[in-house]
Structure formats: C-alpha cells, structure tokens
Design a protein around this motif. Structure first.
Motif, PDB file in Angstrom:
ATOM      1  N   GLU A 167     -42.129  14.305  15.468  1.00 19.95           N
ATOM      2  CA  GLU A 167     -41.232  14.038  14.342  1.00 19.95           C
ATOM      3  C   GLU A 167     -39.935  14.823  14.528  1.00 19.95           C
ATOM      4  OE1 GLU A 167     -40.040  12.211  12.168  1.00 19.95           O
ATOM      5  OE2 GLU A 167     -40.959  12.502  10.183  1.00 19.95           O
ATOM      6  N   ALA A 168     -38.839  14.243  14.042  1.00 19.63           N
ATOM      7  CA  ALA A 168     -37.562  14.960  13.994  1.00 19.63           C
ATOM      8  C   ALA A 168     -37.325  15.334  12.538  1.00 19.63           C
ATOM      9  CB  ALA A 168     -36.444  14.072  14.507  1.00 19.63           C
ATOM     10  N   VAL A 169     -36.887  16.562  12.321  1.00 18.71           N
ATOM     11  CA  VAL A 169     -36.673  17.069  10.956  1.00 18.71           C
ATOM     12  C   VAL A 169     -35.177  17.315  10.785  1.00 18.71           C
ATOM     13  CG1 VAL A 169     -37.182  18.989   9.401  1.00 18.71           C
ATOM     14  CG2 VAL A 169     -38.994  18.062  10.876  1.00 18.71           C
ATOM     15  N   PHE A 170     -34.634  16.757   9.710  1.00 23.17           N
ATOM     16  CA  PHE A 170     -33.189  16.815   9.490  1.00 23.17           C
ATOM     17  C   PHE A 170     -32.774  18.142   8.852  1.00 23.17           C
ATOM     18  CE2 PHE A 170     -33.826  12.093   9.198  1.00 23.17           C
ATOM     19  CZ  PHE A 170     -33.047  11.752  10.289  1.00 23.17           C
ATOM     20  N   ILE A 171     -31.627  18.667   9.320  1.00 27.29           N
ATOM     21  CA  ILE A 171     -31.049  19.900   8.758  1.00 27.29           C
ATOM     22  C   ILE A 171     -29.673  19.570   8.195  1.00 27.29           C
ATOM     23  CG2 ILE A 171     -30.305  22.283   9.266  1.00 27.29           C
ATOM     24  CD1 ILE A 171     -33.206  22.002  10.033  1.00 27.29           C
ATOM     25  N   ARG A 172     -29.477  19.924   6.926  1.00 31.22           N
ATOM     26  CA  ARG A 172     -28.159  19.741   6.305  1.00 31.22           C
ATOM     27  C   ARG A 172     -27.706  21.090   5.759  1.00 31.22           C
ATOM     28  NH1 ARG A 172     -25.351  15.180   3.950  1.00 31.22           N
ATOM     29  NH2 ARG A 172     -27.079  13.782   4.414  1.00 31.22           N
TER      30      ARG A 172
END
Ligand code: PLP
Length: 292
Positions: A167-172
């Motif tokens: 899985e890729a986890v988004f960072i904002r």
C-alpha cells in the motif's frame, strides 16, 4: 459474470458504455465497493449513504440510490456468489452528453453500472503484516468524495508495487491522510489514533467500525493528525478498508515498525472486526436456505 447497467442485467461482455459518457470524458462520477460474506452484504446502507453524499456534493440530479442494495443482491444471486466472499462494484456517472464542461441538460439520466466478482482476501498480509511506502498526497482537496478520478491513487499504488509494498500512504503537510484504498491508524502509547474526518480523507466504513470496536472494548482512541515522523516511532500501525479489513503495517519502506511483527492491539481489532462481520449476519430465510 452478469452485471447491471441502467436497469438491465446483462453478461458483462455485452455491456457497452458510450464514448460520450461523462465518466469517460471527465471522470465525472462516483463509485462504491461493497463486500459480501457468504452472500450477505456488509453495511450496505452505509455505502449507499456515502454514495448519496457524493451525489449531493457533485450536484447530481439523482441522489437516491437505495435500489442498488437490491441490485447488489440480484448480482450475488444471478452469479451464484452466495458462498465465500465477493466484491460488488458500483459506478455512477453524470450520464451521456456532448463534451462540454458545464452540466448536461436537465433530464439527462445518470449512468448506473454495477458488477461483482469473487474475492479472495489476502490472509497472508492480514496475519504477517505489510510493507508500505509514503508518497506526497497530490490528490484534490475533496477526497471525502469517492470520485472515480483516481489517477494519484493509481500512480501511488503502482509505485508501491514497484517497491515491494502492498500500500502507498499519502502525506499532506507532514501528516498522514490515508492509503490509496484504506484509512490509516497508529497505536501510540496504547492509544489507537486516526486522522479526523475532513475533506482530506474518505469516511471509511471499516474506519467507522474500528472506532466503534475501540469504544465498545474500552481501547483508548483518539482522532488527531499522525505526523510522518511519529509513524516511524509508533508501536503499531495498521490500515482499514473493505478489501483489507484490518491489516497490520509492519514496515515503512522496508524499515521495521516496532519489532516488525503485527502488534497486539491491531490483532485484537482484526479479530473483533471479523467477529463483527460474521456476527452481524442475521439468519433470514434466504440466508438460511443458502447456508444450510
Ligand atoms: N480511503 C480510500 C482512499 C479508499 O479508497 C478506501 C476504500 O476504497 C478507504 C479509505 C476505506 O473505505 P471503506 O472502509 O469504506 O472501504
């Protein structure tokens, strides 16, 4: 596989969508992914409510979709998927119209499509845990809407695969938003933490269930931002979603989280979720026939 398009049940291969469909032209549409366990759809009403919310936000002409629960049940029956797990996929677009950005004329019908496929859960990932990568959240600022415009998710998931991550986890702005198809949780100091619901995350139905389990089981729970730096130091991490249920995250970019093994709170939640899924199945007459 028998699928559904605008009131008709047809073999999937016979379904044709117009090149003027706004879903094709503009990604002007919504989708939902529901799961059935031995023919019983999990939380169907919650999925329909989320679809209606999206339709309202996108100012669709139709916002009432509860008929799709019956459609999903028909798909289960017609495709003989009463046993085992299945995934029901719904897609609704603003319909067919000449290519102009503005809304089509009043009276243009939405395109409503639904299909189903048998589903094999990734039990190895659920028991052993997964590796994830962190990627910049380049999605639009309305990810509370389950839009079919999924290019950032597609690119991020591809990058995950190329880096041996599930899985890729988004960072904002230095904080985690969510995964490409899951919500993200950390266990820090014994407290289960997840980002609050805003325009930057999808209101996951599994997320809601996990929160309810924490509350019912007196597991300390908090909604707040999880910073990227904190995630590396967390005792436990996990993702939650319709397809992944509760899956432990044991590595970030190949580096161990905690001792690199699924944590006890994660596994407790995973077990409780499985109990909830199977416990919520009422033995209706239909179920009874299918099961016994
Ligand atoms: N976040 C994103 C971006 C998703 O695509 C999904 C599921 O597809 C989720 C979270 C989890 O939502 P749910 O638990 O309703 O499947």
């Amino acid at each position: 596989m028998i699928s559904y398009l605008n009131g008709h049940y047809l073999p999937k291969g016979e379904i044709a969508i117009s090149p003027d469909d706004r879903g094709f032209l503009f990604a002007d549409g919504l989708y939902e992914v529901m799961r059935s366990y031995d023919g019983e759809i999990f939380q169907p009403q919650a999925h329909i409510e989320r679809l209606s919310y999206g339709a309202e936000q996108l100012r669709f002409q139709q916002m009432e979709f509860s008929f799709l629960i019956e459609v999903a049940e028909e798909l289960i029956g017609r495709n003989q998927l009463n046993r085992g797990d299945a995934i029901i996929y719904i897609q609704v677009t603003r319909g067919i119209a000449p290519r102009l950005h503005k809304f089509p004329p009043p009276g243009t019908s939405l395109t409503v499509y639904a299909t189903i496929r048998p589903f094999q859960p990734k039990t190895d990932e659920m028991t052993e845990g997964i590796n994830v990568i962190f990627v910049p959240d380049q999605r639009w600022a309305r990810t509370d809407i389950k839009s079919i415009g999924l290019l950032p998710n597609v690119l991020a998931q591809q990058r995950a695969m190329e880096n041996n991550a599930a899985e890729a986890v988004f960072i904002r702005d230095g904080a985690i938003t969510e995964g490409t198809r899951s919500n993200f949780f950390a266990v820090i100091g014994g407290t289960v933490i997840t980002r609050p619901r805003t325009n930057y995350i999808l209101a996951g139905i599994t997320r809601k269930m996990v929160i309810e389990i924490c509350q019912k089981s007196s597991i300390p729970f908090q909604e707040r931002s999880i910073f990227e730096t904190e995630a590396h130091e967390a005792q436990e991490l996990f993702i939650a979603g319709t397809t992944v249920e509760v899956t432990p995250v044991v590595q970030i970019e190949g580096k161990n989280v905690g001792n690199g093994k699924p944590g006890p709170i994660t596994m407790k939640l995973q077990k409780a979720f499985a109990e909830l899924v199977h416990g919520t199945i009422e033995v209706t007459e239909k179920n009874f026939r299918n099961k016994y």
